[in-house]
Design an enzyme around this catalytic site. Structure first.
Site, PDB file in Angstrom:
ATOM      1  N   THR A 205      24.598 -33.483   0.327  1.00 45.50           N
ATOM      2  CA  THR A 205      23.426 -33.436   1.187  1.00 45.50           C
ATOM      3  C   THR A 205      22.161 -33.286   0.346  1.00 45.50           C
ATOM      4  O   THR A 205      22.092 -32.420  -0.536  1.00 45.50           O
ATOM      5  CB  THR A 205      23.522 -32.273   2.189  1.00 45.50           C
ATOM      6  OG1 THR A 205      24.631 -32.471   3.043  1.00 45.50           O
ATOM      7  CG2 THR A 205      22.271 -32.116   3.023  1.00 45.50           C
TER       8      THR A 205
ATOM      9  N   ASN B  23      26.199 -22.978   5.532  1.00 44.93           N
ATOM     10  CA  ASN B  23      25.527 -22.246   4.447  1.00 44.93           C
ATOM     11  C   ASN B  23      24.010 -22.330   4.481  1.00 44.93           C
ATOM     12  O   ASN B  23      23.338 -21.894   3.560  1.00 44.93           O
ATOM     13  CB  ASN B  23      26.044 -22.762   3.104  1.00 44.93           C
ATOM     14  CG  ASN B  23      27.556 -22.612   3.010  1.00 44.93           C
ATOM     15  OD1 ASN B  23      28.093 -21.577   3.385  1.00 44.93           O
ATOM     16  ND2 ASN B  23      28.239 -23.658   2.568  1.00 44.93           N
ATOM     17  N   THR B  24      23.457 -22.932   5.537  1.00 48.30           N
ATOM     18  CA  THR B  24      22.013 -22.918   5.757  1.00 48.30           C
ATOM     19  C   THR B  24      21.822 -22.223   7.092  1.00 48.30           C
ATOM     20  O   THR B  24      22.314 -22.706   8.122  1.00 48.30           O
ATOM     21  CB  THR B  24      21.438 -24.358   5.789  1.00 48.30           C
ATOM     22  OG1 THR B  24      21.637 -24.947   4.508  1.00 48.30           O
ATOM     23  CG2 THR B  24      19.962 -24.375   6.136  1.00 48.30           C
TER      24      THR B  24
ATOM     25  N   PHE C  52      23.113 -26.301  -0.066  1.00 52.49           N
ATOM     26  CA  PHE C  52      22.318 -27.515  -0.309  1.00 52.49           C
ATOM     27  C   PHE C  52      21.512 -27.428  -1.612  1.00 52.49           C
ATOM     28  O   PHE C  52      20.310 -27.736  -1.646  1.00 52.49           O
ATOM     29  CB  PHE C  52      21.358 -27.817   0.850  1.00 52.49           C
ATOM     30  CG  PHE C  52      21.996 -28.190   2.155  1.00 52.49           C
ATOM     31  CD1 PHE C  52      23.337 -28.515   2.256  1.00 52.49           C
ATOM     32  CD2 PHE C  52      21.232 -28.234   3.324  1.00 52.49           C
ATOM     33  CE1 PHE C  52      23.916 -28.872   3.478  1.00 52.49           C
ATOM     34  CE2 PHE C  52      21.794 -28.587   4.552  1.00 52.49           C
ATOM     35  CZ  PHE C  52      23.132 -28.898   4.627  1.00 52.49           C
TER      36      PHE C  52
ATOM     37  N   ASN D 218      33.117 -22.337  -0.185  1.00 53.18           N
ATOM     38  CA  ASN D 218      31.825 -22.516  -0.851  1.00 53.18           C
ATOM     39  C   ASN D 218      30.681 -22.100   0.049  1.00 53.18           C
ATOM     40  O   ASN D 218      30.764 -22.206   1.276  1.00 53.18           O
ATOM     41  CB  ASN D 218      31.656 -23.975  -1.327  1.00 53.18           C
ATOM     42  CG  ASN D 218      30.961 -24.833  -0.290  1.00 53.18           C
ATOM     43  OD1 ASN D 218      29.733 -24.880  -0.216  1.00 53.18           O
ATOM     44  ND2 ASN D 218      31.756 -25.496   0.560  1.00 53.18           N
TER      45      ASN D 218
HETATM   46  C1  LIG Z   1      31.860 -27.304  -2.814  1.00 56.90           C
HETATM   47  C2  LIG Z   1      31.627 -28.078  -1.542  1.00 56.90           C
HETATM   48  C3  LIG Z   1      30.344 -28.522  -1.244  1.00 56.90           C
HETATM   49  C4  LIG Z   1      30.113 -29.246  -0.071  1.00 56.90           C
HETATM   50  N1  LIG Z   1      28.853 -29.698   0.192  1.00 56.90           N
HETATM   51  C5  LIG Z   1      28.635 -30.448   1.300  1.00 56.90           C
HETATM   52  C6  LIG Z   1      27.351 -30.992   1.562  1.00 56.90           C
HETATM   53  O1  LIG Z   1      26.417 -30.846   0.777  1.00 56.90           O
HETATM   54  N2  LIG Z   1      27.191 -31.708   2.694  1.00 56.90           N
HETATM   55  C7  LIG Z   1      28.216 -31.946   3.587  1.00 56.90           C
HETATM   56  O2  LIG Z   1      28.012 -32.614   4.601  1.00 56.90           O
HETATM   57  N3  LIG Z   1      29.447 -31.441   3.353  1.00 56.90           N
HETATM   58  C8  LIG Z   1      29.676 -30.722   2.241  1.00 56.90           C
HETATM   59  N4  LIG Z   1      30.924 -30.230   1.995  1.00 56.90           N
HETATM   60  C9  LIG Z   1      32.000 -30.452   3.000  1.00 56.90           C
HETATM   61  C10 LIG Z   1      32.869 -31.660   2.662  1.00 56.90           C
HETATM   62  O3  LIG Z   1      32.127 -32.848   2.662  1.00 56.90           O
HETATM   63  C11 LIG Z   1      34.035 -31.786   3.671  1.00 56.90           C
HETATM   64  O4  LIG Z   1      33.478 -32.033   4.938  1.00 56.90           O
HETATM   65  C12 LIG Z   1      34.883 -30.519   3.763  1.00 56.90           C
HETATM   66  O5  LIG Z   1      35.055 -29.969   2.476  1.00 56.90           O
HETATM   67  C13 LIG Z   1      36.258 -30.790   4.376  1.00 56.90           C
HETATM   68  O6  LIG Z   1      36.966 -31.759   3.644  1.00 56.90           O
HETATM   69  P1  LIG Z   1      38.079 -31.374   2.539  1.00 56.90           P
HETATM   70  O7  LIG Z   1      39.052 -30.438   3.179  1.00 56.90           O
HETATM   71  O8  LIG Z   1      38.665 -32.699   2.138  1.00 56.90           O
HETATM   72  O9  LIG Z   1      37.347 -30.727   1.401  1.00 56.90           O
HETATM   73  C14 LIG Z   1      31.185 -29.503   0.825  1.00 56.90           C
HETATM   74  C15 LIG Z   1      32.468 -29.062   0.511  1.00 56.90           C
HETATM   75  C16 LIG Z   1      32.702 -28.356  -0.657  1.00 56.90           C
HETATM   76  C17 LIG Z   1      34.106 -27.891  -0.957  1.00 56.90           C
END
Ligand SMILES: Cc1cc2nc3c(=O)[nH]c(=O)nc-3n(C[C@H](O)[C@H](O)[C@H](O)COP(=O)(O)O)c2cc1C
Length: 352
Positions: free
Chosen positions: A96, A187-188, A125, A121
């Site tokens: 993001t 987280n926001t 952002f 986490n």
């Molecule tokens: C370290 C970390 C940072 C993330 N940062 C974002 C982000 O900036 N924007 C967003 O839409 N999702 C963010 N996500 C969420 C992931 O895009 C995803 O939706 C979520 O981790 C579930 O998928 P997964 O189980 O395959 O990790 C983040 C996830 C992790 C683990």
């Protein structure tokens, strides 16, 4: 050690690399791994051969080489598009990103729950701002579908959130294949309040109106997706999908990380604030995905549905399609399983 690591079919260099990376603090490992991917020859050495070009998927007016994408948050600034693209993903979602650069939350803010193949986490952002990301997107060589995930700065109050989303939309329009409006990060502070009722409808209207104006200005359509939290209950989800189906929203991503902790209760990091992702999220994410598919079908919506959360092997990837996802994304599974998961997920979701 996870079963995936023990898998002898994993390329030896990846197995060795992961063993070293997991000795490091998770955020440091993340930065080192992304830098290492840029070294000449590394991608080829750790990445199994992917035959992705023969399974094109058409969604939102775009052609995807396969159903598997990289979820947002791993390449927040678009600094590694070409290296990640070489791993075989059909699409990559960067961001993001927010209008202005921001540092995110204080460290430590990422925790590895290895036994669960999970992460918690609360990055908040952290990013270099939208102008930087646009420059990176402009200079990419990779020809796959590039999604850009946009958010609001932490210092912007919710009443002015639309201004931030529109500033990002204006900036990324010429370089994005699609744009994701992220209203679901835990987280926001207050961000998830934008997912409901009048506030949601006003935000979606502001975005849809701007998208119309930008399409005309640039003679270029860019589909808009919305990414939601898996923590919405059935009623909230139904209301959300109604709002989406009534507007020119091309897709829904289900979903972000969860604030629930029951599946990892007792783990030493379980009480850390933030979003939980990875294997323990799969059941919840799949339940929400199935509900979202039913809601979209009831409203005869043709919106593209993207399933994210807990993909960690071929069958969990295939399950997303069986539950109604048109596309599938992964993040945490990739941290644990590496490039072989990309290949396995692509194969498992072919011909769905
Ligand atoms: C370290 C970390 C940072 C993330 N940062 C974002 C982000 O900036 N924007 C967003 O839409 N999702 C963010 N996500 C969420 C992931 O895009 C995803 O939706 C979520 O981790 C579930 O998928 P997964 O189980 O395959 O990790 C983040 C996830 C992790 C683990």
């Amino acid at each position: 050690m996870t079963s995936t690591t023990a898998d002898p079919s994993l390329p030896p260099l990846w197995r060795a690399l992961r063993a070293i990376l997991f000795q490091l603090d998770p955020e440091r490992a993340h930065d080192v791994a992304l830098k290492a991917l840029e070294w000449p020859g590394v991608t080829g050495a750790i990445s199994p051969r992917v035959h992705s070009a023969n399974d094109p998927v058409h969604c939102m007016g775009l052609e995807f080489a396969n159903r598997i994408g990289l979820a947002a948050g791993l390449d927040k600034n678009g600094d590694h598009i070409d290296a990640l693209g070489a791993l075989g993903f059909g699409h990559i979602e960067i961001g993001t990103v927010t209008p202005k650069a921001q540092a995110g939350n204080p460290k430590p803010r990422m925790f590895r729950l290895v036994d669960h193949e999970a992460l918690i986490n609360r990055m908040g952002f952290n990013n270099k701002g939208v102008a930087h990301l646009v420059r990176q997107a402009e200079s990419r060589q990779w020809g796959g579908v590039l999604g850009i995930n946009i958010g609001k700065n932490a210092s912007t109050p919710n009443e002015r959130a639309a201004d931030d989303y529109i500033a990002c939309l204006d900036a990324v329009w010429p370089v994005a294949d699609y744009v994701t409006v992220n209203i679901s990060s835990p987280n926001t502070a207050g961000l998830r309040d934008l997912q409901h009722g009048r506030v949601l409808r006003e935000l979606l209207d502001a975005i849809a109106n701007r998208a119309d104006a930008l399409s005309a200005q640039h003679s270029r359509e860019v589909p808009i997706m919305i990414k939601i939290a898996p923590d919405m209950d059935d009623e909230a989800l139904a209301d959300f999908i109604t709002a989406v189906a009534e507007r020119a929203i091309a897709g829904v991503i289900v979903g972000n990380t969860t604030q629930q902790r029951d599946v990892v209760a007792g783990h030493r990091f379980a009480a850390e604030a933030g979003g939980l992702s990875g294997k323990p999220l799969q059941a919840l994410a799949d339940t929400r995905l199935r509900a979202a598919r039913a809601c979209l079908d009831e409203r005869q919506s043709s919106a593209c549905l993207v399933g994210v959360g807990g993909v960690h092997n071929a069958s969990s990837a295939a399950a997303k399609c069986a539950l109604g996802a048109n596309l599938v994304q992964l993040y945490t599974g990739f941290i644990y399983g590496g490039p072989a998961l990309v290949r396995d997920a692509i194969e498992a979701t072919k011909n769905h």
